[in-house]
Design an enzyme around this catalytic site. Structure first.
Site, mmCIF file in Angstrom:
data_model
loop_
_atom_site.group_PDB
_atom_site.id
_atom_site.type_symbol
_atom_site.label_atom_id
_atom_site.label_comp_id
_atom_site.label_asym_id
_atom_site.label_seq_id
_atom_site.Cartn_x
_atom_site.Cartn_y
_atom_site.Cartn_z
ATOM 1 N N HIS A 47 45.716 33.096 68.869
ATOM 2 C CA HIS A 47 45.183 32.431 67.681
ATOM 3 C C HIS A 47 45.966 31.145 67.382
ATOM 4 O O HIS A 47 47.182 31.158 67.260
ATOM 5 C CB HIS A 47 45.148 33.358 66.463
ATOM 6 C CG HIS A 47 44.369 34.615 66.764
ATOM 7 N ND1 HIS A 47 44.433 35.732 65.985
ATOM 8 C CD2 HIS A 47 43.492 34.915 67.780
ATOM 9 C CE1 HIS A 47 43.645 36.680 66.502
ATOM 10 N NE2 HIS A 47 43.069 36.196 67.587
ATOM 11 N N ASP A 80 38.991 35.863 63.100
ATOM 12 C CA ASP A 80 39.202 36.233 64.504
ATOM 13 C C ASP A 80 37.884 36.512 65.217
ATOM 14 O O ASP A 80 37.790 36.361 66.430
ATOM 15 C CB ASP A 80 40.049 37.511 64.605
ATOM 16 C CG ASP A 80 41.439 37.351 64.028
ATOM 17 O OD1 ASP A 80 41.768 36.243 63.568
ATOM 18 O OD2 ASP A 80 42.194 38.342 64.021
HETATM 19 N N1 NVA Z 1 50.034 34.467 67.057
HETATM 20 C C1 NVA Z 1 50.229 33.488 66.028
HETATM 21 C C2 NVA Z 1 49.071 33.466 65.064
HETATM 22 C C3 NVA Z 1 48.935 34.598 64.128
HETATM 23 C C4 NVA Z 1 47.823 34.412 63.129
HETATM 24 C C5 NVA Z 1 51.565 33.688 65.342
HETATM 25 O O1 NVA Z 1 52.216 34.694 65.601
HETATM 26 O O2 NVA Z 1 51.968 32.844 64.554
#
Ligand code: NVA
Length: 358
Positions: free
Chosen positions: A241, A112
């Site tokens: 992400h 991250d």
């Molecule tokens: N926000 C994404 C990525 C988490 C690493 C999810 O909830 O799958």
């Protein structure tokens, strides 16, 4: 741009892995349930944050998470990869800026905070107040990589003061008049490194609840003309992400989450698209920060070998059928911290050269 002899060198997600940072949950804190956290939290997780927000993660969770991270580090070491670990800072200590107070989070997810473009480590500004000082857990390592010839680029941090978060953002209504909304505004540069994913000279990034247009533009201007930064958008209504949405596994091969990827950008037209099978469900539903798609948050050792959580049998079978060699490891107890093997690692050095795959 140096060559692959540099202490820092990684251009994509699949070249042979030589050195990696594996995170740590030592001293991990549960964030307060503020608007930034609420924006990405699954509904079932809210009681957990209400009970533990601002306090350490329960000891049992830390012990089990630590065991699995240590197990991952051992598997990587046994595969001949050099493994490095952060030096967790005291995350429970309250800190203060001129505008707000907070405690820290953890050093569990190096993915991250940093990304590697060739011989350059980019340190992300982050977008949560709890993560303002998280980079310092990696400071000894970053100094070492710098001393050994790596380049180190630090993005300007937002003050994260009034106006940085959109107080009118409603997570129950993330799309307004057909347009996706986010909890962060454009009033300062913001990005988390995990919203970017690298395929050599082409890098893909999504705007999210932690990455704004200005942050993407900062990266574009600073990585130089060798890299093309493609902004992409998928069907995750609460994005944060990109590495449970698309996961490039080898030249011309990309693993996708079919729930959030209805259509890939046309640049991938010549690539083989591997559609991930539905994730196995966590028994205790203890996914406080994320979706079940942590399934595809895998780490490639090279173009064939991939570390996968051992209970994700449908994915293991599919990868085997597609010609990969999955390496299953227990990692389910790490999921509640918000990631799987890709989030928990940062490849610092892979063999190979900077190529175009499109
Ligand atoms: N926000 C994404 C990525 C988490 C690493 C999810 O909830 O799958």
């Amino acid at each position: 741009m140096k060559n692959s002899l540099s202490s820092v060198w990684s251009c994509n997600e699949w070249d042979p892995l030589e050195e990696v940072i594996v995170g740590s949950v030592e001293g991990a804190m549960v964030p307060e349930f503020d608007e930034a956290v609420r924006a990405i939290t699954p509904d079932h997780a809210e009681p957990f944050f209400r009970e533990y927000g601002g306090k350490p993660f329960p000891e049992e969770m830390i012990e089990k998470g630590t065991q699995e991270l240590d197990g991952l580090a051992k598997v990587l070491t046994d595969l001949g990869v050099k493994v490095r670990r952060p030096d967790p800072i005291p995350f429970s200590v309250e800190y203060q800026t001129p505008w707000w107070k907070s405690r820290g989070l953890y050093a569990a997810m190096p993915r991250d905070v940093f990304m590697v473009f060739g011989d350059t480590i980019i340190e992300a500004p982050m977008a949560w107040r709890t993560r303002y000082f998280e980079h310092l857990a990696y400071r000894p390592l970053m100094n070492e990589y710098f001393e050994k010839g790596g380049r180190w680029l630090v993005a300007p941090k937002s003050a994260m003061a009034e106006g940085f978060y959109d107080v009118s953002y409603n997570p129950d209504e993330p799309i307004v008049n057909g347009e996706k909304r986010f909890v962060i505004t454009e009033n300062d540069i913001a990005f988390d490194a995990a919203d970017f994913i690298r395929c050599g000279k082409d890098v893909f990034v999504q705007k999210s609840n932690v990455t704004n247009e200005k942050g993407i533009e900062w990266v574009r201007r600073h990585v130089g003309p060798e890299f093309t930064i493609h902004e992409v958008e998928f069907d995750d209504a609460h994005p944060m992400h990109i590495d449970t949405t698309i996961v490039p596994l080898a030249p011309g091969k990309i693993l996708v989450n079919p729930e959030w990827v209805k259509k890939l950008p046309s640049i991938f037209d010549s690539w083989e698209v591997l559609v991930a099978p539905p994730p196995t469900k966590s028994e205790d539903k203890a996914l406080y920060f994320s979706s079940d798609w942590l399934t595809i948050n895998t780490l490639s050792i090279d173009e064939k070998r991939i570390i996968v959580e051992e209970q994700e049998q449908p994915l293991i079978d599919a990868l085997t059928k597609w010609g990969f060699e999955p390496i299953p490891i227990p990692f389910r107890n790490f999921y509640p911290f918000g990631g799987s093997v890709h989030c928990a690692t940062l490849d610092i050095r892979r063999k190979g050269t900077l190529e175009s795959y499109f």
